[in-house]
Design an enzyme around this catalytic site. Structure first.
Site, short mmCIF file in Angstrom:
data_model
loop_
_atom_site.label_atom_id
_atom_site.label_comp_id
_atom_site.label_asym_id
_atom_site.label_seq_id
_atom_site.Cartn_x
_atom_site.Cartn_y
_atom_site.Cartn_z
N LYS A 9 -15.83 2.71 47.23
CA LYS A 9 -15.54 3.70 48.28
C LYS A 9 -16.76 4.58 48.50
O LYS A 9 -17.63 4.71 47.62
CB LYS A 9 -14.34 4.58 47.91
CG LYS A 9 -14.46 5.42 46.62
CD LYS A 9 -15.13 6.76 46.77
CE LYS A 9 -15.17 7.56 45.47
NZ LYS A 9 -16.16 8.62 45.42
N ASP A 133 -9.67 9.32 41.46
CA ASP A 133 -9.97 8.45 42.60
C ASP A 133 -9.12 7.18 42.61
O ASP A 133 -9.15 6.43 43.59
CB ASP A 133 -11.45 8.01 42.57
CG ASP A 133 -12.38 9.12 43.01
OD1 ASP A 133 -11.89 10.11 43.60
OD2 ASP A 133 -13.59 9.00 42.76
#
Ligand code: C5P
Length: 309
Positions: A9, A133
Site C-alpha cells: 500500500k 495497517d
C-alpha cells in the site's frame, strides 16, 4: 499450492491529529493498494494436529506476523491441519509500504475459505490485533482510514496511474521511531481543524474520482518534515521525483519509501532511470478494489476448509 500476491500500500495522504489516552495516535489516512507485491504460497493439509511452517527464504524475521496470523486464523475457524507457507519478499521493509501487514493479511484472506458457514469470526478484530495497517488489506483498493487506521471506508476505484516507488538503499525507518520524532515537533491541538480541512478536501476529491492534478496539494504526509530531518536524502529523492514531472510526490506511511505519480508510463520510466543512482526504484500501478477482491476470489476458489470438527 495456492500462490498469491500480497500487494503493498501507499498512503496518498496521512494526517496525525493527536496522541490518544491509549498511547496510539489518531490518524486520518487515504490508503491505496499498488502492484508491488510479496509472493506467498500456501499448502494446506487438513489433519488432526495443527502445525504451521514458514519458509521465508532465509529472511529470518523473528516473531513473524504471518505465523501469528495463521495461528489466530486457525484458532478462530477451528480448522486443524498442516499449513506450509512460503514467502518471497519483494516489498522493502521499514518502507511505509505495509509489507509485513500485507503478508499477515494475506494469511487472513487465504483463511477466509476455512470459515464454516454460520461460524462467527471477527476478521477485522484479528487483523487489528496484528497491526494497525492489517485491516486495510482485508479490503484493498482505495480507502479512508480513521482512528488507528482500522475504521475503514472504501472509496470508488481511482483511474489507474503510473507510479515510481523509491527508497534509499540501507535506510529503514521504524514506525515507533517516526512517531517519537513527530512528538518532538509541536503537534496541533486536539481539534486541528486546518489539518482536517485539507484532509476533507482530499477525501472529497478522491471520492469523486477527480484527477490527481485537483487533489495533489491536499495529499500531505505529516511524517515528512520529521523524517526528512533525520534522513535528508529523502528530500533529494522527493525533489528529483518533482523535477522528473511527477504530478504528486510524497512519502508513504512513516517512510522511508516515497512515491511519485506520473501521467504516463514513459515519464515514470524516465524518472526511475534518473533516480537509480540515488535510490532503489520500483515501477508500479494502482490495484483497484475490484481487481484486489477478484484476485482473492480466484486464488482461494479451490481452498476447501475440510476443517475437522
Ligand atoms: O500497529 P502497529 O504495530 O503498526 O504500530 C507500531 C507502533 O506505531 C505502535 O506501537 C505505536 O508506537 C505506533 N503507532 C501509533 N499510532 C498509530 C499507529 C501506530 O502511535 N495510530
Amino acid at each position: 499450492m495456492v500462490r498469491v500476491q500480497a500487494w503493498a500500500k501507499i498512503n496518498l495522504g496521512l494526517k496525525v491529529l493527536y496522541k490518544r489516552p491509549d498511547g496510539y495516535h489518531e490518524l486520518r489516512t487515504l490508503f491505496q493498494t499498488i502492484t508491488l507485491a510479496d509472493e506467498i504460497g500456501f499448502v494446506w493439509s487438513p489433519g488432526r494436529r495443527t502445525r504451521i511452517e514458514l519458509d521465508d527464504g532465509g529472511l529470518g524475521v523473528g516473531d513473524n506476523l504471518m505465523v501469528r496470523a495463521a495461528d489466530a486464523m486457525l484458532a478462530a475457524t477451528g480448522a486443524r491441519g498442516h499449513l506450509k507457507m512460503t514467502l518471497r519478499k519483494r516489498i522493502p521493509m521499514g518502507a511505509g509500504l505495509g509489507g509485513g501487514s500485507a503478508d499477515a493479511a494475506a494469511v487472513l484472506n487465504w483463511g477466509r475459505s476455512l470459515i464454516r458457514p454460520g461460524r462467527e469470526v471477527d476478521l477485522p478484530g484479528i487483523a487489528l490485533g496484528l497491526g494497525a495497517d492489517v485491516p486495510f488489506f482485508l479490503l484493498g483498493g482505495t480507502a479512508l482510514g480513521l482512528g488507528r487506521g482500522e475504521e475503514l471506508y472504501g472509496l470508488p476505484d481511482l483511474p489507474n496511474a503510473h507510479l515510481v516507488v523509491a527508497m534509499p538503499r540501507g535506510v529503514h525507518v521504524s514506525t515507533p521511531a517516526a512517531f517519537r520524532a513527530l512528538a518532538r515537533e509541536p503537534l496541533n491541538s486536539p481539534l486541528p481543524s486546518a489539518k482536517l480541512e485539507k484532509f476533507q478536501a482530499l477525501a472529497r476529491s478522491v471520492a469523486a474520482c477527480r484527477p490527481v492534478s485537483e487533489w495533489k496539494s491536499y495529499c500531505e504526509n505529516d511524517f515528512e518534515a520529521a523524517v526528512f530531518l533525520q534522513v535528508p536524502v529523502l528530500q533529494d529523492i522527493k525533489d528529483m521525483l518533482d523535477r522528473s514531472g511527477a504530478l504528486c510526490a510524497r512519502m508513504t506511511g512513516s517512510g522511508a519509501a516515497l512515491f511519485g505519480v506520473f501521467p504516463t508510463r514513459e515519464k515514470a520510466g524516465q524518472a526511475a532511470k534518473r533516480l537509480a543512482g540515488l535510490a532503489q526504484v520500483w515501477p508500479a500501478t494502482l490495484v483497484s478494489r475490484r481487481r484486489y477482491q477478484a484476485a482473492w476470489r480466484r486464488w482461494t476458489a479451490g481452498v476447501t476448509g475440510n476443517a475437522l470438527r
